[in-house]
Design a protein around this motif. Structure first.
Motif, PDB file in Angstrom:
ATOM      1  N   UNK A 238       0.733  -1.451   0.226  1.00  0.00           N
ATOM      2  CA  UNK A 238      -0.146   0.131  -0.240  1.00  0.00           C
ATOM      3  C   UNK A 238       0.826   1.282  -0.180  1.00  0.00           C
ATOM      4  N   UNK A 239       2.032   1.174   0.933  1.00  0.00           N
ATOM      5  CA  UNK A 239       3.060   2.475   1.134  1.00  0.00           C
ATOM      6  C   UNK A 239       3.631   2.474  -0.458  1.00  0.00           C
ATOM      7  N   UNK A 240       3.598   1.127  -1.387  1.00  0.00           N
ATOM      8  CA  UNK A 240       4.206   1.613  -2.757  1.00  0.00           C
ATOM      9  C   UNK A 240       3.788   2.463  -3.956  1.00  0.00           C
ATOM     10  N   UNK A 241       2.311   2.008  -3.673  1.00  0.00           N
ATOM     11  CA  UNK A 241       0.687   2.852  -5.030  1.00  0.00           C
ATOM     12  C   UNK A 241       1.020   4.418  -3.830  1.00  0.00           C
ATOM     13  N   UNK A 242       0.554   4.675  -2.724  1.00  0.00           N
ATOM     14  CA  UNK A 242       0.676   5.920  -1.913  1.00  0.00           C
ATOM     15  C   UNK A 242       1.660   6.594  -2.892  1.00  0.00           C
TER      16      UNK A 242
ATOM     17  N   UNK B 139       6.155   7.254   8.524  1.00  0.00           N
ATOM     18  CA  UNK B 139       5.386   6.026   8.879  1.00  0.00           C
ATOM     19  C   UNK B 139       5.818   5.375   7.376  1.00  0.00           C
ATOM     20  N   UNK B 140       6.296   5.702   6.157  1.00  0.00           N
ATOM     21  CA  UNK B 140       6.917   4.564   5.533  1.00  0.00           C
ATOM     22  C   UNK B 140       6.123   5.504   4.342  1.00  0.00           C
ATOM     23  N   UNK B 141       5.484   6.959   4.467  1.00  0.00           N
ATOM     24  CA  UNK B 141       4.445   7.733   3.074  1.00  0.00           C
ATOM     25  C   UNK B 141       5.795   8.951   2.855  1.00  0.00           C
ATOM     26  N   UNK B 142       5.996   8.900   1.701  1.00  0.00           N
ATOM     27  CA  UNK B 142       7.101  10.459   1.443  1.00  0.00           C
ATOM     28  C   UNK B 142       5.927  11.631   2.072  1.00  0.00           C
ATOM     29  N   UNK B 143       6.855  13.026   2.543  1.00  0.00           N
ATOM     30  CA  UNK B 143       6.386  14.575   2.872  1.00  0.00           C
ATOM     31  C   UNK B 143       6.624  15.083   2.045  1.00  0.00           C
ATOM     32  N   UNK B 144       5.751  16.078   2.251  1.00  0.00           N
ATOM     33  CA  UNK B 144       6.080  17.122   1.203  1.00  0.00           C
ATOM     34  C   UNK B 144       5.807  18.330   2.510  1.00  0.00           C
ATOM     35  N   UNK B 145       6.706  19.523   2.156  1.00  0.00           N
ATOM     36  CA  UNK B 145       6.615  21.180   2.927  1.00  0.00           C
ATOM     37  C   UNK B 145       6.141  22.232   1.884  1.00  0.00           C
TER      38      UNK B 145
ATOM     39  N   UNK C 276       1.028  14.099   3.665  1.00  0.00           N
ATOM     40  CA  UNK C 276       1.723  13.514   2.852  1.00  0.00           C
ATOM     41  C   UNK C 276       1.406  12.985   1.474  1.00  0.00           C
ATOM     42  N   UNK C 277       1.123  11.878   1.174  1.00  0.00           N
ATOM     43  CA  UNK C 277      -0.379  11.842   0.227  1.00  0.00           C
ATOM     44  C   UNK C 277      -1.747  11.330   0.287  1.00  0.00           C
TER      45      UNK C 277
ATOM     46  N   UNK D  50     -10.840   5.651  -3.245  1.00  0.00           N
ATOM     47  CA  UNK D  50     -10.994   6.014  -2.302  1.00  0.00           C
ATOM     48  C   UNK D  50     -10.544   7.465  -1.670  1.00  0.00           C
ATOM     49  N   UNK D  51      -8.915   7.685  -1.938  1.00  0.00           N
ATOM     50  CA  UNK D  51      -7.709   8.733  -1.645  1.00  0.00           C
ATOM     51  C   UNK D  51      -8.551   9.943  -2.540  1.00  0.00           C
TER      52      UNK D  51
END
Length: 318
Positions: free
Chosen positions: A35-39, A63-69, A78-79, A307-308
């Protein structure tokens, strides 16, 4: 696992139903794609979910997800930020739960499949459907069919009812379209673009409010003989073709068989839930529209993207 244990498993594959084969295929693939790879890959952010500004800078991961600022409001994201799935746990089970949605499993069966509590499965169902239920046709053209269908009002899950409880599998107070029947207007054109609109009542004012922004001025509206559609077409200047219930079901290319077939599929599919609470009816209508959009080609990944709120552009208005 040794070869002697593996061969009997292979021999049992022929006993699997198509749904079970699809679920097995997804389980094998889920070991490779998380799921993390898809996100991270397919749901990469291009604008700030806080202020809708476009300049975003990579800001590590969490937590396995990329973050942006954001360079405008300086908030991080995050996504999943501002999405219905934000702050939900057990992301490793989301793809399996998406498959349960595709299969139309009950809350308890989905909970057993994913190894979560039934309350968690119920929460996930309506979190997943929160954005899906908003996605329907915004404009229909050509030959457009419209008809209403009805669902019995239900307070399923509520402890305090505004009326006396009905027996399981009960019926309305009176035959026909009584006050405890919830009308749903189904509008569908020949491109399979579909809209389902819950009406307060079936009268000229509510039908006009539903159809005016949806049906193209040059469209041909096919309906039954209800007077509310005739009044709308006369006021809006739209060509109206009436298909009387006691006459031929089709007059050349004019008929309402597409919308009636959708109603039949919807009612047959929703029957498995043994009654749907009226306050959640919109979610179930959106759920069915999603399955109709993809037909048999839908995958758990598609369901997660829906869903997202990351859907292919060609599917957004259908």
């Amino acid at each position: 696992m040794n070869e002697q244990e593996f061969i009997p498993l292979l021999q049992k594959l022929n006993l699997l139903s198509p749904s079970q084969r699809q679920r097995l295929h997804h389980s094998l693939e889920s070991n490779e794609t998380s799921t993390e790879e898809i996100l991270a890959v397919k749901m990469a952010l291009h604008q700030c979910p806080h202020c809708a500004s476009t300049p975003l800078k990579p800001w590590g991961s969490s937590h396995g997800l990329p973050r942006y600022r954001c360079t405008s409001c300086f908030k991080t994201c995050n996504p999943l930020t501002k999405s219905p799935l934000a702050r939900l746990r057990k992301r490793d089970k989301w793809l399996m739960y998406a498959q349960a949605l595709i299969d139309g499993l009950s809350v308890r069966k989905a909970a057993t499949l994913c190894g979560v509590d039934k309350n968690t499965a119920f929460l996930w169902r309506h979190r997943f459907l929160a954005l899906i239920n908003t996605r329907q046709a915004l404009h229909e053209e050509g030959i457009v069919e419209a008809d209403e269908t009805f669902f019995l009002e239900s307070f399923k899950g509520q402890r305090h009812l505004p009326r006396a409880p009905r027996r399981r599998g009960g019926v309305g107070k009176t035959r026909g379209t009584s006050d405890d029947q919830i009308p749903v207007l189904v509008v569908r054109d020949r491109h399979q673009s579909t809209a389902t609109i819950i009406l307060e009542r079936v009268d000229a004012a509510h039908v006009k409010a539903a159809l005016s922004p949806l049906v193209d001025k040059d469209a041909i509206l096919c309906t039954d003989g209800a007077a509310v559609y005739k009044a709308f077409c006369q006021e809006a200047g739209i060509t109206h073709e009436i298909i009387h219930s006691k006459g031929p079901r089709a007059r050349g290319v004019f008929h309402i068989q597409n919308v009636n077939a959708f109603d039949s599929r919807l009612k047959g599919w929703i029957r498995r839930f043994h009654g749907v609470a009226t306050k959640y009816l919109r979610n179930y209508l959106g759920w069915r529209r999603m399955l109709e959009r993809y037909r048999t080609a839908i995958t758990p990944e598609d369901c997660l993207l829906e869903a997202v709120g990351r859907t292919p552009q060609q599917l957004i208005q259908t």
